[in-house]
Design a protein around this motif. Structure first.
Motif, PDB file in Angstrom:
ATOM      1  N   ALA A 148      35.997 -94.039 -84.351  1.00  0.00           N
ATOM      2  CA  ALA A 148      36.950 -92.934 -84.500  1.00  0.00           C
ATOM      3  C   ALA A 148      37.147 -92.200 -83.179  1.00  0.00           C
ATOM      4  CB  ALA A 148      36.450 -91.970 -85.581  1.00  0.00           C
ATOM      5  N   PHE A 149      36.058 -91.897 -82.477  1.00  0.00           N
ATOM      6  CA  PHE A 149      36.191 -91.216 -81.192  1.00  0.00           C
ATOM      7  C   PHE A 149      36.897 -92.097 -80.160  1.00  0.00           C
ATOM      8  CE2 PHE A 149      32.762 -88.442 -82.826  1.00  0.00           C
ATOM      9  CZ  PHE A 149      33.309 -87.203 -82.499  1.00  0.00           C
ATOM     10  N   ALA A 150      36.560 -93.375 -80.137  1.00  0.00           N
ATOM     11  CA  ALA A 150      37.168 -94.286 -79.166  1.00  0.00           C
ATOM     12  C   ALA A 150      38.671 -94.401 -79.389  1.00  0.00           C
ATOM     13  CB  ALA A 150      36.507 -95.665 -79.264  1.00  0.00           C
ATOM     14  N   ALA A 151      39.094 -94.383 -80.649  1.00  0.00           N
ATOM     15  CA  ALA A 151      40.525 -94.498 -80.948  1.00  0.00           C
ATOM     16  C   ALA A 151      41.308 -93.311 -80.404  1.00  0.00           C
ATOM     17  CB  ALA A 151      40.733 -94.616 -82.455  1.00  0.00           C
ATOM     18  N   ARG A 152      40.647 -92.172 -80.231  1.00  0.00           N
ATOM     19  CA  ARG A 152      41.307 -90.981 -79.677  1.00  0.00           C
ATOM     20  C   ARG A 152      40.979 -90.794 -78.197  1.00  0.00           C
ATOM     21  NH1 ARG A 152      43.217 -87.629 -83.803  1.00  0.00           N
ATOM     22  NH2 ARG A 152      44.189 -86.501 -82.079  1.00  0.00           N
ATOM     23  N   HIS A 153      40.373 -91.838 -77.604  1.00  0.00           N
ATOM     24  CA  HIS A 153      39.991 -91.820 -76.181  1.00  0.00           C
ATOM     25  C   HIS A 153      39.082 -90.627 -75.871  1.00  0.00           C
ATOM     26  CE1 HIS A 153      42.943 -94.968 -75.607  1.00  0.00           C
ATOM     27  NE2 HIS A 153      43.864 -94.208 -76.184  1.00  0.00           N
ATOM     28  N   LEU A 154      38.152 -90.378 -76.783  1.00  0.00           N
ATOM     29  CA  LEU A 154      37.194 -89.292 -76.622  1.00  0.00           C
ATOM     30  C   LEU A 154      35.789 -89.868 -76.464  1.00  0.00           C
ATOM     31  CD1 LEU A 154      38.460 -86.914 -79.450  1.00  0.00           C
ATOM     32  CD2 LEU A 154      38.768 -86.573 -76.991  1.00  0.00           C
ATOM     33  N   LYS A 155      34.983 -89.228 -75.654  1.00  0.00           N
ATOM     34  CA  LYS A 155      33.597 -89.632 -75.488  1.00  0.00           C
ATOM     35  C   LYS A 155      32.711 -88.439 -75.815  1.00  0.00           C
ATOM     36  CE  LYS A 155      30.367 -91.912 -72.367  1.00  0.00           C
ATOM     37  NZ  LYS A 155      30.176 -92.494 -70.996  1.00  0.00           N
ATOM     38  N   PRO A 156      32.166 -88.417 -77.042  1.00  0.00           N
ATOM     39  CA  PRO A 156      31.361 -87.264 -77.437  1.00  0.00           C
ATOM     40  C   PRO A 156      30.085 -87.151 -76.613  1.00  0.00           C
ATOM     41  CG  PRO A 156      31.138 -89.039 -79.036  1.00  0.00           C
ATOM     42  CD  PRO A 156      32.227 -89.453 -78.094  1.00  0.00           C
ATOM     43  N   ASN A 157      29.621 -85.949 -76.429  1.00  0.00           N
ATOM     44  CA  ASN A 157      28.395 -85.684 -75.676  1.00  0.00           C
ATOM     45  C   ASN A 157      27.204 -85.801 -76.635  1.00  0.00           C
ATOM     46  OD1 ASN A 157      26.415 -84.831 -73.921  1.00  0.00           O
ATOM     47  ND2 ASN A 157      26.937 -82.659 -74.113  1.00  0.00           N
ATOM     48  N   VAL A 158      26.727 -87.027 -76.811  1.00  0.00           N
ATOM     49  CA  VAL A 158      25.611 -87.282 -77.725  1.00  0.00           C
ATOM     50  C   VAL A 158      24.309 -86.913 -77.004  1.00  0.00           C
ATOM     51  CG1 VAL A 158      24.355 -89.016 -79.050  1.00  0.00           C
ATOM     52  CG2 VAL A 158      26.860 -89.098 -78.939  1.00  0.00           C
ATOM     53  N   VAL A 159      23.676 -85.852 -77.442  1.00  0.00           N
ATOM     54  CA  VAL A 159      22.466 -85.369 -76.769  1.00  0.00           C
ATOM     55  C   VAL A 159      21.189 -85.864 -77.433  1.00  0.00           C
ATOM     56  CG1 VAL A 159      23.583 -83.326 -75.846  1.00  0.00           C
ATOM     57  CG2 VAL A 159      22.530 -83.232 -78.124  1.00  0.00           C
ATOM     58  N   LEU A 160      21.321 -86.347 -78.664  1.00  0.00           N
ATOM     59  CA  LEU A 160      20.146 -86.793 -79.409  1.00  0.00           C
ATOM     60  C   LEU A 160      20.616 -87.637 -80.581  1.00  0.00           C
ATOM     61  CD1 LEU A 160      17.005 -86.425 -79.927  1.00  0.00           C
ATOM     62  CD2 LEU A 160      17.647 -84.525 -81.419  1.00  0.00           C
ATOM     63  N   THR A 161      19.897 -88.699 -80.890  1.00  0.00           N
ATOM     64  CA  THR A 161      20.168 -89.469 -82.100  1.00  0.00           C
ATOM     65  C   THR A 161      18.902 -89.500 -82.939  1.00  0.00           C
ATOM     66  OG1 THR A 161      19.542 -91.612 -81.129  1.00  0.00           O
ATOM     67  CG2 THR A 161      21.854 -90.925 -80.920  1.00  0.00           C
ATOM     68  N   ALA A 162      19.053 -89.708 -84.218  1.00  0.00           N
ATOM     69  CA  ALA A 162      17.906 -89.704 -85.117  1.00  0.00           C
ATOM     70  C   ALA A 162      18.101 -90.751 -86.201  1.00  0.00           C
ATOM     71  CB  ALA A 162      17.713 -88.324 -85.737  1.00  0.00           C
TER      72      ALA A 162
END
Length: 317
Positions: free
Chosen positions: A210-224
């Motif tokens: 979804a983010f890639a389709a809008r040419h956005l790169k979210p600032n992922v600071v942590l995954t769980a």
């Protein structure tokens, strides 16, 4: 040729050709395993394994066919035992479920409660892991049923049945600016640090897409690996979380607020995985039906046999 030799060959193949690990798993000696496999090869007239000195380095072409047949034979023997158990002890035994934390924590409790009320003598075991681990446990016979969103679907030995569709919510502490975004957009989310599931879990691929389709790169600071961890760090103010909507309980998660994000991401599909051509106890079919009422026993049995059927039913629930 005897069953011991077949088991030894199968175990060695399952342990990445490690005779040492196979011997330990079978509670026997390494020389004994090697000897019995050699005797089996002599009787068959072909080598099953490729060797360099005393080390096994690969499987021969005829060995691939032989190991496949051995696997079917051992699986058939296990099914024979289960048939006997089913008729001798219809209401007792052990049922092992391999699933993710989200399913075990937020979806399965009422299913387990209903199942225990119906089969109080059956011991339930819940094994939690990521989708790859869950499939490995199922293929190895260490689990009877697998439940997850991103189950590996290219396993010929497994049948995957669709169960429930779900989507996501964005969570944040009270007063966070994201809660004022009306309507909620991907652009608004991308303005803040984001805490989503790990890449192996819970439809993370739909979030990335979804983010890639809008040419956005979210600032992922942590995954769980589970929603409880995400909620903990969101509560500490480290970012906004993206979790399965089922994992947010307004009554329990009083320190957080949630916004529906189903319009931003493709829905995900939870599936049940079962081993093909394996005899299941009747109470296993009951458990499947409690989790996914549209998957009745006869439909599941048809799928396990490979008969043409439509297991989808009301999977959108």
């Amino acid at each position: 040729m005897n069953l011991q030799q077949l088991r030894y060959a199968h175990e060695v193949a399952s342990r990445n050709l490690s005779v040492t690990e196979a011997a330990a798993a079978l509670f026997t000696s390494q020389p004994g395993v090697s000897k019995q496999i050699r005797l089996l090869e002599v009787e068959l007239g072909v080598d099953i394994f490729i060797r360099q000195g005393k080390r096994l380095t690969g499987v021969t072409e005829p060995g691939l066919h032989i190991l496949g047949i051995i696997k079917d034979v051992l699986s058939g023997l296990e099914s024979l035992r289960q048939v006997g158990d089913d008729f001798r002890q219809a209401d007792s035994g052990t049922l092992t479920i391999a699933t993710t934390h989200t399913q075990a924590r937020y979806v399965l409790p009422p299913v387990v409660q209903a199942f225990r009320a119906r089969y109080p003598k059956v011991r339930l075991e819940l094994h939690q892991g990521n989708p790859v681990q869950i499939c490995e446990w199922l293929v190895a016979g260490q689990a009877d049923i697998a439940i997850a969103t991103e189950l590996v679907d290219d396993q010929d030995d497994l049948v995957m049945l669709p169960c429930q569709q779900w989507n996501r919510s964005v969570i944040a502490p009270p007063g966070h600016p994201i809660l004022d975004a009306r309507p909620l957009t991907l652009e608004a989310i991308a303005q803040y640090p984001v805490i989503p599931y790990d890449t192996a879990f819970s439809g993370r691929s739909q979030i990335n897409k979804a983010f890639a389709a809008r040419h956005l790169k979210p600032n992922v600071v942590l995954t769980a690996i589970d929603a409880d961890i995400i909620k903990t760090y969101v509560g500490l103010g480290l970012g906004v979380g993206i979790v399965a909507s089922m994992a947010f309980d307004a009554a329990a998660d009083t320190g957080l607020r949630a916004m529906d994000a189903s319009h931003l991401f493709e829905s995900s599909l939870t599936r049940i995985g079962l081993r093909r051509h394996v005899w299941l106890r009747e109470y296993a079919y009951v458990f499947v039906g409690l989790f996914a009422p549209h998957l009745g026993p006869e439909l599941v049995k048809q799928a396990l046999r490979g008969d043409a059927c439509d297991p989808g039913g009301d999977a959108g629930m």
